[in-house]
Enzyme design. Structure first.
Site, short mmCIF file in Angstrom:
data_model
loop_
_atom_site.label_atom_id
_atom_site.label_comp_id
_atom_site.label_asym_id
_atom_site.label_seq_id
_atom_site.Cartn_x
_atom_site.Cartn_y
_atom_site.Cartn_z
N ARG A 218 -73.50 -60.22 -38.18
CA ARG A 218 -72.98 -59.71 -39.45
C ARG A 218 -71.47 -59.82 -39.50
O ARG A 218 -70.79 -59.61 -38.49
CB ARG A 218 -73.34 -58.22 -39.62
CG ARG A 218 -74.76 -57.98 -40.06
CD ARG A 218 -74.98 -56.56 -40.52
NE ARG A 218 -74.42 -55.59 -39.61
CZ ARG A 218 -74.06 -54.35 -39.95
NH1 ARG A 218 -74.19 -53.95 -41.20
NH2 ARG A 218 -73.57 -53.52 -39.07
N SER B 282 -72.17 -56.49 -28.34
CA SER B 282 -73.09 -55.53 -27.69
C SER B 282 -73.69 -56.06 -26.40
O SER B 282 -74.91 -56.10 -26.21
CB SER B 282 -74.21 -55.18 -28.67
OG SER B 282 -73.65 -54.75 -29.88
N ASP C 56 -71.56 -51.84 -29.42
CA ASP C 56 -72.19 -51.20 -30.58
C ASP C 56 -72.40 -49.69 -30.35
O ASP C 56 -72.35 -48.90 -31.30
CB ASP C 56 -73.54 -51.86 -30.92
CG ASP C 56 -74.50 -51.93 -29.75
OD1 ASP C 56 -74.07 -51.66 -28.61
OD2 ASP C 56 -75.68 -52.27 -29.95
#
Length: 917
Positions: free
Chosen positions: A539, A602, A656
């Site tokens: 994203r 992450s 994350d």
């Protein structure tokens, strides 16, 4: 020739006249299609009343749970005894059920009489007589030395609370033994059998004859889920969804319901259908006002109904020239076998004359035609009424299964159905007319209900044995409190190792400093770009933060990362990322803008500052080459340079989990822990600087990214790992690594379930022992299916549909087991996560020297958010293992995107404050 024609005309005219005469006299016995549909609706309503807890006590149709939960699957084997008590004869049977790849049953049986003085005498004597007959049979067949399970077919209404127990509600048919009503017939028979010291028999199942019929037929046809008896008495049973049975706890699976439909109408529901003959017959019966539907249908009563009608017609001068014989006045002189004989094709009229002459009557040709038609109307009404009630059951089955068309089989038994020449054909025709959306096969039970009782017993034995095997597997996933306390203690030890300089290199829990040293204070503002890489989707976000009002607006776009990029070269991966950024800036009209950027990455990274992160190792299916050991921020900057279209200020690289904590920290300053329970599993928290030996400085706090997924990589939790965990680990991209994550995260739970299902199928406990190609496919059982299957709102039918999508043709029982397996795996995952979190909150409490700690945990991840039970079990575990910590769980709205922007904003604020100093 003319004379022959004249005779034929005379005979057909005579027949027509007689039929019209009888039709007029028995007008009320002829039921139209509309009336049958109405009876069908009434019976549906009675079924509902019988199934509901509140209305069952007053319901005429008792809908009794039988505790028979499964039909034969063909794997049953062994030797069983069966008793059948309920008709004119009493039968003892030895049944040998052999598997050998094909369904094969051998039977030896013996009939014993049921004398009137026994069935209408003392209850104790009745059961002692039955036990004596059984002892005689076992002696004759040389079975006294064997321990054998027994199924008892008991064809009277009983209330059951388990399969091997039944309290007699009332006697029916000709039985009237004293002192048996409201007692458990199984314990009465067991007590009687104890008198025979040389007999070792266990009663495993009490079965109604209708249930026995269904089970007998289901052994030959797995589609059979309804049983109907039309004999001395009449009744039906069918497989009902547990979720609809209020009288029994539990919603899983199905259970056979013994409708006891003979009592339909006992509350007045059929008064408009009953005739004067039905009322007269009822008054003269052993049980007036009871079993009114049965008295209009079954073999015990049809002959008597015909007698009453003939007597009334004779009195009215419509038959036998008004003459009556003493036999015609005598109750029971016309039996159902006579009715069947009179309706026989071709020889029916001759039989009628013979039967009437035997009754002391002198019938004319016209009388014989009329009497034959009376029999036809009475037996046709019986078939019609049966068909209407059966159609109601079939409609219910179809609606339960939520299908347009139902394919099913009805197991049939009973002397009336078997000996009456026209009955089956009439019944089948009317049923198919009333339920055109059901494809019904009628299967005659060859060996009657006694074989069925043996089959119920065989199924009970099989289910018992299978249950033990399944429970052994599920027990591997059931963690005791002691085991969870041990996990908590080991996690705590690993946290300490990871923080210390000396042991840090050997620690499985990495405890990586993130250089995030502050939480948002509400003064952050500006436009920020955020990247989020951590799964198969990538994203890019634009985040606008306004100060004072703690307001955040976000715009984002999702881009796919193809497998060939995930597992290609590092350069290809970062070029793809930059291409996505360029597309997003173009889409947002920000081409050429220079914005501060936060990069949510992450994966385990070693950081030396907030904008530097060296990748320790890929997880979650990523395998891009030339990345491990490299600074991912430098790799991103290099890719931006290669593109040479825009310049970005990369302020922070964050995990994350840290982003999740920061997002929730923006709303709740008490949030000092971040937890991700999604595709992967991880945790971060704010640690006192004085405890972090790898970073200089003893003031303030810093967020530590625990990377707890590696917990156990040193073998410290091998005692709770199962062979299925080992299978999943060995088949993964990183064998021996991230062992805790592989027991707790969404990426692996479905795969653990798949391994268990394969093992249970190999043992013949699932899917009929057939492992489908789909089940052999790694990754087919995604964790989202666990969430769907475990949903409380999901009926087993929907579970079966999910399994069908996966190419798994499951029975109802299979679906229950799959649901249990999913529950065991996800429960263990939530408990392990809870034990790890308890270790951290307890550490924070002790570090601060507090009696009680109040703290908020920011949580994100699909497993936590979407699984119906994961969050509750995790929270319960934390509460149990850390009772002195008051932990609030706060769902992160967009941790990895918004969090990265907030970390960037906080870092910019702290940089600015540093400059000003």
């Amino acid at each position: 020739m003319f004379a022959v024609h004249l005779m034929a005309f005379y005979f057909s005219k005579l027949k027509e006249d007689q039929i019209k005469k009888v039709d007029r006299f028995l007008y009320h016995m002829r039921l139209s299609d509309d009336t049958l549909l109405d009876i069908m609706r009434r019976f549906r309503a009675e079924m509902e009343k019988g199934l509901a807890k509140d209305t069952n006590p007053t319901a005429a149709v008792k809908m009794l749970p039988t505790f028979v939960r499964a039909i034969p699957d063909g794997s049953e084997n062994g030797e069983f005894l069966s008793l059948d008590l309920g008709g004119s004869k009493f039968r003892v049977l030895k049944v040998q059920v052999a598997e050998e790849g094909k369904r094969h049953v051998q039977m030896e049986s013996q009939f014993y009489p049921t004398p009137n003085d026994i069935i209408r005498g003392n209850g104790t004597e009745l059961f002692e007589y039955v036990a004596d007959c059984l002892a005689d049979f076992m002696k004759t067949k040389d079975l006294k030395h064997k321990k054998l399970p027994l199924g008892l077919t008991f064809s009277f209404p009983c209330r059951q609370t388990k399969l091997e127990e039944g309290v007699l509600l009332s006697w029916t048919k000709k039985f009237k033994a004293r002192g048996v009503q409201d007692t458990d017939v199984v314990s009465r028979l067991t007590k009687a059998m104890r008198r025979h010291k040389d007999m070792d028999v266990d009663i495993l199942a009490l079965v109604n004859d209708t249930v026995g019929t269904m089970m007998t037929c289901a052994y030959d046809d797995p589609y059979c889920e309804v049983g109907v008896i039309i004999g001395t008495g009449t009744n039906a049973c069918y497989m009902e969804d547990m979720s609809n049975i209020d009288l029994v706890e539990g919603d899983e699976g199905r259970m056979c319901i013994n409708t006891e439909w003979g009592a339909f109408g006992d509350d007045g529901a059929l008064e408009d259908i009953r005739t004067e003959f039905d009322r007269e017959l009822d008054l003269g019966s052993l049980n007036p006002g009871k079993q009114l539907f049965e008295k209009m249908i079954s073999g015990l009563y049809l002959g008597e109904l015909v007698r009453l009608i003939l007597l009334k017609m004779a009195k009215a001068g419509l038959l036998f020239g008004g003459e009556k014989s003493s036999a015609l006045h005598t109750k029971g002189k016309i039996e159902t076998r006579h009715v069947a004989a009179m309706e026989k094709y071709k020889e029916g009229l001759a039989n009628t004359r013979e039967i009437l002459v035997d009754l002391g009557l002198e019938p004319s040709e016209a009388d014989c035609i009329a009497v034959q038609h009376v029999c036809t109307i009475v037996s046709f009404r019986s078939a019609n009424l049966c068909a209407a009630a059966l159609a109601a059951i079939l409609t219910r089955l179809r609606e339960n299964k939520k299908v347009e068309r139902l394919r099913t089989t009805v197991g049939m038994d009973g002397t009336l159905y078997k000996i009456h020449p026209q009955y089956p054909k009439r019944l089948h025709k009317v049923v198919r007319k009333l339920v055109p959306s059901c494809d019904v096969r009628f299967l005659l039970s060859e060996s009657g209900s006694t074989k069925g009782a043996a089959m119920v017993t065989a199924v009970a034995s099989r289910v018992q044995a299978q249950r033990k095997q399944i429970d052994r597997v599920l027990a591997l996933f059931q963690l005791t409190r002691e085991q969870l306390v041990d996990v908590q203690a080991k996690m705590r030890a690993e946290l300490e190792y990871g923080l210390k300089k000396k042991s840090h290199g050997l620690a499985t829990v990495r405890m990586l400093p993130t250089y995030v040293c502050g939480l948002p204070d509400g003064t952050e503002k500006g436009k920020f770009l955020a990247l989020d890489l951590g799964g198969t989707n990538f994203r890019v976000l634009l985040v606008k933060i306004r100060s004072g009002r703690r307001s955040v607006r976000m715009y984002n776009k999702i881009f796919a990362i193809p497998l060939e990029i995930m597992q290609g070269t590092g350069e290809e991966l970062f070029d793809h990322i930059v291409q996505c950024i360029a597309d997003f800036l173009d889409y947002m009209g920000l081409k050429g803008a220079s914005l501060p950027l936060g990069f949510t990455f992450s994966f385990p990274c070693r950081q030396m500052s907030i904008d530097k992160g060296t990748l320790i190792g890929w997880t979650k299916g990523f395998k891009a080459t030339d990345c491990e050991g490299e600074d991912v921020v430098d790799m991103l900057r290099e890719a931006i340079k290669r593109r040479n279209e825009f310049d970005l200020d990369i302020v922070a690289v964050v995990n994350d989990t840290v982003g999740t904590m920061m997002t929730c920290g923006y709303e709740d300053p008490n949030c000092e822990i971040g937890l991700i329970a999604g595709t992967g599993s991880n945790m971060c928290y704010m640690e006192d600087m004085r405890n972090i030996e790898m970073v200089e400085g003893g003031e303030g706090k810093m967020c530590i990214n625990t990377e707890w997924g590696g917990f156990g990589d040193n073998g410290c939790i091998d005692d709770i790992r199962t062979r299925y965990d080992t299978e999943v680990d060995e088949g993964s991209l990183n064998p021996g690594k991230q062992r805790y994550e592989k027991m707790t995260s969404g990426m692996y739970l479905g795969e653990i379930v798949r391994q268990i299902l394969i093992d249970l199928t190999k043992q013949g406990l699932l899917f009929r022992g057939q492992i489908s190609e789909r089940l052999r496919t790694r990754g087919i059982f995604e964790t989202k299916f666990l969430s769907q299957i475990e949903s409380d709102r999901l009926a087993l039918l929907q579970v079966r549909r999910i399994l069908q999508q996966l190419g798994l043709d499951s029975t109802c029982e299979d679906s229950i087991v799959v649901k249990e397996v999913c529950g065991a795996v996800s429960r263990r995952a939530a408990q392990l996560c809870g034990a790890g979190l308890a270790a951290i909150v307890e550490k924070r409490r002790e570090d601060q020297g507090l009696e009680h700690l109040r703290i908020t945990v920011g949580v994100d991840g699909t497993l936590y958010k979407l699984h119906p039970h994961f969050s509750r079990i995790l929270q319960e575990t934390v509460k149990e293992l850390a009772p002195r910590c008051d932990v609030t769980f706060m769902l992160s709205e967009d941790g990895s995107g918004k969090g990265a922007a907030l970390i960037t904003a906080v870092a910019k604020r702290l940089q600015q404050a540093q400059k000003e100093k």
